[in-house]
Structure formats: structure tokens, C-alpha cells
Scaffold this motif. Structure first.
Motif, PDB file in Angstrom:
ATOM      1  N   ARG A  20      42.782  28.767  17.942  1.00 14.49           N
ATOM      2  CA  ARG A  20      42.559  28.316  19.321  1.00 14.49           C
ATOM      3  C   ARG A  20      42.619  26.795  19.418  1.00 14.49           C
ATOM      4  O   ARG A  20      43.134  26.243  20.391  1.00 14.49           O
ATOM      5  CB  ARG A  20      41.214  28.842  19.824  1.00 14.49           C
ATOM      6  CG  ARG A  20      41.245  30.306  20.251  1.00 14.49           C
ATOM      7  CD  ARG A  20      40.005  30.672  21.037  1.00 14.49           C
ATOM      8  NE  ARG A  20      38.810  30.638  20.196  1.00 14.49           N
ATOM      9  CZ  ARG A  20      38.348  31.681  19.524  1.00 14.49           C
ATOM     10  NH1 ARG A  20      38.985  32.846  19.589  1.00 14.49           N
ATOM     11  NH2 ARG A  20      37.256  31.581  18.789  1.00 14.49           N
ATOM     12  N   ASN A  34      49.252  22.758  23.458  1.00 14.89           N
ATOM     13  CA  ASN A  34      49.443  22.789  24.911  1.00 14.89           C
ATOM     14  C   ASN A  34      49.298  21.408  25.541  1.00 14.89           C
ATOM     15  O   ASN A  34      49.830  21.165  26.628  1.00 14.89           O
ATOM     16  CB  ASN A  34      48.438  23.755  25.552  1.00 14.89           C
ATOM     17  CG  ASN A  34      48.742  25.209  25.226  1.00 14.89           C
ATOM     18  OD1 ASN A  34      49.883  25.559  24.916  1.00 14.89           O
ATOM     19  ND2 ASN A  34      47.727  26.058  25.291  1.00 14.89           N
ATOM     20  N   ASN A  71      51.516  32.624  15.223  1.00 18.98           N
ATOM     21  CA  ASN A  71      51.449  33.030  16.623  1.00 18.98           C
ATOM     22  C   ASN A  71      52.804  32.716  17.234  1.00 18.98           C
ATOM     23  O   ASN A  71      53.116  31.560  17.538  1.00 18.98           O
ATOM     24  CB  ASN A  71      50.337  32.276  17.362  1.00 18.98           C
ATOM     25  CG  ASN A  71      50.178  32.739  18.804  1.00 18.98           C
ATOM     26  OD1 ASN A  71      51.143  32.827  19.556  1.00 18.98           O
ATOM     27  ND2 ASN A  71      48.953  33.020  19.203  1.00 18.98           N
ATOM     28  N   THR A  86      44.830  35.615  18.834  1.00 23.57           N
ATOM     29  CA  THR A  86      45.264  34.238  18.611  1.00 23.57           C
ATOM     30  C   THR A  86      46.420  34.163  17.638  1.00 23.57           C
ATOM     31  O   THR A  86      46.955  33.078  17.393  1.00 23.57           O
ATOM     32  CB  THR A  86      44.098  33.389  18.060  1.00 23.57           C
ATOM     33  OG1 THR A  86      43.615  33.988  16.847  1.00 23.57           O
ATOM     34  CG2 THR A  86      42.973  33.286  19.071  1.00 23.57           C
ATOM     35  N   ASP A  87      46.811  35.286  17.039  1.00 22.50           N
ATOM     36  CA  ASP A  87      47.932  35.324  16.113  1.00 22.50           C
ATOM     37  C   ASP A  87      48.502  36.732  16.120  1.00 22.50           C
ATOM     38  O   ASP A  87      47.898  37.661  16.646  1.00 22.50           O
ATOM     39  CB  ASP A  87      47.512  34.901  14.698  1.00 22.50           C
ATOM     40  CG  ASP A  87      46.294  35.679  14.205  1.00 22.50           C
ATOM     41  OD1 ASP A  87      45.878  36.625  14.898  1.00 22.50           O
ATOM     42  OD2 ASP A  87      45.764  35.334  13.152  1.00 22.50           O
ATOM     43  N   LEU A 100      53.225  28.744  16.853  1.00 21.81           N
ATOM     44  CA  LEU A 100      52.243  28.099  15.995  1.00 21.81           C
ATOM     45  C   LEU A 100      52.206  28.759  14.617  1.00 21.81           C
ATOM     46  O   LEU A 100      52.409  29.968  14.485  1.00 21.81           O
ATOM     47  CB  LEU A 100      50.843  28.181  16.611  1.00 21.81           C
ATOM     48  CG  LEU A 100      50.670  27.678  18.044  1.00 21.81           C
ATOM     49  CD1 LEU A 100      49.237  27.892  18.496  1.00 21.81           C
ATOM     50  CD2 LEU A 100      51.063  26.212  18.153  1.00 21.81           C
ATOM     51  N   ILE A 127      46.271  25.928  19.323  1.00 22.48           N
ATOM     52  CA  ILE A 127      46.898  26.269  20.607  1.00 22.48           C
ATOM     53  C   ILE A 127      46.564  25.214  21.654  1.00 22.48           C
ATOM     54  O   ILE A 127      47.444  24.731  22.376  1.00 22.48           O
ATOM     55  CB  ILE A 127      46.437  27.662  21.067  1.00 22.48           C
ATOM     56  CG1 ILE A 127      47.028  28.748  20.159  1.00 22.48           C
ATOM     57  CG2 ILE A 127      46.847  27.915  22.513  1.00 22.48           C
ATOM     58  CD1 ILE A 127      46.502  30.138  20.435  1.00 22.48           C
ATOM     59  N   HIS A 167      53.101  31.286  21.094  1.00 24.47           N
ATOM     60  CA  HIS A 167      52.865  29.856  21.299  1.00 24.47           C
ATOM     61  C   HIS A 167      53.634  28.987  20.305  1.00 24.47           C
ATOM     62  O   HIS A 167      53.549  27.753  20.392  1.00 24.47           O
ATOM     63  CB  HIS A 167      51.372  29.548  21.189  1.00 24.47           C
ATOM     64  CG  HIS A 167      50.544  30.158  22.273  1.00 24.47           C
ATOM     65  ND1 HIS A 167      50.371  29.562  23.505  1.00 24.47           N
ATOM     66  CD2 HIS A 167      49.850  31.327  22.331  1.00 24.47           C
ATOM     67  CE1 HIS A 167      49.600  30.318  24.269  1.00 24.47           C
ATOM     68  NE2 HIS A 167      49.272  31.408  23.579  1.00 24.47           N
TER      69      HIS A 167
END
Length: 373
Positions: free
Chosen positions: A66, A73, A100, A171-172, A105, A69, A103
């Protein structure tokens, strides 16, 4: 994953301070060309290195992802690859890469790559992660789209695992872990490498001064001469092992380097064993380096100060090359015990700073604070 409108994929290497930042800066110089050569879509890549302690205060994977992320962002980045020298865990297994794709990542735990050729392995892992995240996505049967497994030979030695979503915000979508005895040894070697055990010797100035002083005095002591000439090789080996063990044990106990987990779960016990094994190996390698240096210094000092006639009249043994070596070897063991006593003058913070990487120091401070609460 966002797609750059200018035809350039911006890749950010978000690295913890110290060793991860150094690794990221070295690979960033060649990474754009290598990524462009390996990409089959004629893409161009721009690589940025950002050094900040994104793992500070936590080892929880969801929290870390998080954070990454949110950081991604806030910037105009297409792909973010985060590098840390902390060992991370996923349901009892050692994490190598956490991904992820939505996003763009990736989180890379450097200790999972082992202790040898770390720069090369880290560069290959980052290349495979970037190319996998930049590649086309294939919709899964259920849930969000998932990318194909990462390309390249490095991930062939890793086991893919889809995270457990029970009661957890996603989150992944894909993790690579190391498992088995070889995986354990690889992570252990990586943790020792991250701690940089060769820094232990200059970091323990008081202990080193005590060892050098003990050695300098012992070299000119006739009782030590007699003991050295009378000891057999097995006894010299025992003296070596014993003195090194005393030094290692003293440093670990005196500076409270032994990790005791407040949790009682099986995973917590496994982590504690891993951390303690890395501590013993880190301190052990540092002490071995110190021991080897003491032998060399003692030998040079003996060649300069000893008189062959006085030595022979005292021990009834001629002072030849074998006796120089035996005396220097035995005195190194005596001096190591003296260094162990001298290490008591060092502060606990100085010993931890010499024995651990910056991230590991922060992790242990956090654990101490939690236990204190």
C-alpha cells in the motif's frame, strides 16, 4: 498499469537506503538499454532511482505494498520496482518478489537472491519484473486481470504463489517465494551479505585495541613461548575454535543480539531461527576476519622483536619458520579472548551498528519498542 503517452515507459527504482540504493544506482546506468533490447515491442525506458526508507516500521507485505501504491500514485511513473534488504515472509515462506500488475508494482527482497553475485542477480530480477509488468495482460477466469509469469531464468528457481485473499484487501496478485533447504540457505546467505560482516572489525575499535595489546604482550612472554612449542596441532585447533566461540558468544550476549520473538506461532519461531542464524554467521565471519588479521600482525611483530638465541635458550627449540607460525597462531587465540573482554567496553549501539545493516537495526529497534510496550 499506466501507459506513458510519450512512448517512454518510466521505471522508478524505489530503494531502501544503504545497500539497496547502491545496487539500484549501479544498475540504473545500464538498465534502460538492456530493457529496450529485451523488449519485443520497440519500447523505450527511462529509469529513476528514489532512495527512501519505505519499509520503516513494518514488515507486513500488505502495508508495504500500500505504501508503494501510494508513492507511485503521487508520481508520474509507469512502473515501480521497490528494493529492500529486509527478509520478507509470506505464510511461512521466504518472499522473493511481490507483484501488482494493475498498478505496475513489484517488491523485491534482496536477501532471497543469495549472497553471491548479488548485483547481477538483482539486475536480472528487476529486468524480469519490469518486462513482466510492462507486458500484455491476460484476463483470468475470476477476479482482476493477471499477467503471465515473469520471463527469464531467474524465476525458474522460484515458486509462484497467489496470495490468500481471505479477509484481506488485495494489494498484489502474484508472489514468488523460495522454499526448501536450498531456499533457506539462499536467504540466510543474502541476510549475511546485507549485514556486511567485514565491517565488524573496524566497527569494534576497543575490542580490536584490546586484542592487539594482548597479542603484543604475549609475543614477548617466555611462558607463552613454552606453551606454544609444547602444544600439538589438534590442541592449537581446539584453542582456535574455543577462542572464536568465546568471542562470538560474548558479542552476542553482551550486546543482546539474540532475537527472542514475543509471538508463539510456528512462523514467528521460524523467523527467529533465521534471524539468529544470520547473526551468528555475521558475527562469526567478522571474528574470523579479525582472527586472520591477528595472525598476520603477530607474525610481523614476532619477526621484528624476537631473538632466536633467547627463544632457543628458554624453550630448547630453535626459532625457525614453523615456530614463528605456531607462536603467532597460538597468540592469536589468546589475543582473541582478550578482544572479547575488550568488547565489553563497546556500547551496544556500536556493536549493533557494526553487525547489522541499517534496515536490520531499525527492525530490531522496532521489536524492542514493541516488547517494551
Amino acid at each position: 498499469m499506466r501507459v506513458s503517452s510519450q512512448g517512454v515507459t518510466v521505471v522508478a527504482l524505489l530503494a531502501d537506503p544503504d545497500a539497496p540504493t547502491e545496487i539500484a544506482q549501479r544498475m540504473a546506468r545500464m538498465l534502460p538499454d538492456r530493457l529496450a533490447d529485451r523488449s519485443d515491442q520497440g519500447r523505450r525506458f527511462d529509469v529513476e532511482v528514489v532512495s527512501e526508507p519505505f519499509t520503516s516500521g513494518t514488515e507486513d507485505l500488505s502495508t508495504l505494498m500500500r505504501r508503494i501504491i501510494d508513492r507511485g500514485n503521487a508520481e508520474d511513473w509507469d512502473i515501480v520496482v521497490a528494493l529492500t534488504d529486509l527478509p520478507l515472509h509470506s505464510h511461512g515462506r521466504k518472499l522473493a518478489v511481490d507483484l501488482n500488475h494493475e498498478h505496475g508494482l513489484a517488491l523485491l527482497s534482496l536477501p532471497s537472491l543469495g549472497g553471491l553475485r548479488l548485483q547481477t542477480r538483482a539486475r536480472r530480477a528487476v529486468e524480469e519484473a519490469v518486462l513482466g509488468l510492462a507486458g500484455p495482460q491476460t484476463p483470468g477466469a475470476e477476479g482482476p486481470p493477471r499477467s503471465q509469469p515473469l520471463p527469464g531464468p531467474l524465476v525458474d528457481r522460484l515458486a509462484p504463489a497467489h496470495p490468500d485473499r481471505t479477509g484481506e484487501k488485495e494489494t498484489d496478485d502474484l508472489r514468488y517465494v523460495v522454499s526448501g533447504p536450498r531456499g533457506y540457505l539462499r536467504v540466510l546467505a543474502g541476510m549475511v551479505r546485507a549485514n556486511r560482516p567485514w565491517r565488524l572489525v573496524p566497527g569494534l575499535s576497543k575490542a580490536l585495541a584490546a586484542a592487539l595489546a594482548t597479542g603484543a604482550v604475549s609475543i614477548v612472554n617466555s611462558t607463552v613461548w613454552s606453551l606454544a612449542t609444547s602444544l600439538s596441532t589438534p590442541r592449537l585447533v581446539i584453542a582456535t575454535v574455543g577462542s572464536i566461540a568465546i568471542m562470538i558468544g560474548w558479542l552476542i550476549v553482551d550486546a543482546q543480539l539474540w532475537h527472542r520473538s514475543a509471538e508463539v506461532s510456528r512462523e514467528a519461531r521460524q523467523r527467529a531461527r533465521l534471524y539468529n542464524a544470520s547473526t551468528v554467521m555475521t558475527v562469526g565471519i567478522g571474528v574470523l576476519v579479525c582472527y586472520g588479521g591477528l595472525i598476520v600482525i603477530n607474525l610481523v611483530w614476532a619477526l621484528f622483536i624476537l631473538n632466536g638465541q633467547v627463544f632457543a635458550s628458554t624453550t630448547r627449540t630453535p626459532l625457525d619458520a614453523a615456530e614463528y607460525w605456531t607462536l603467532s597462531w597460538f597468540v592469536a587465540s589468546v589475543a582473541t579472548v582478550g578482544g572479547a573482554l575488550g568488547s565489553g567496553l563497546e556500547s551496544d549501539e556500536a556493536i549493533r551498528a557494526a553487525a547489522y545493516s541499517k534496515r536490520e537495526q531499525e527492525r530490531r529497534h522496532m521489536l524492542q519498542d514493541d516488547n517494551g510496550d
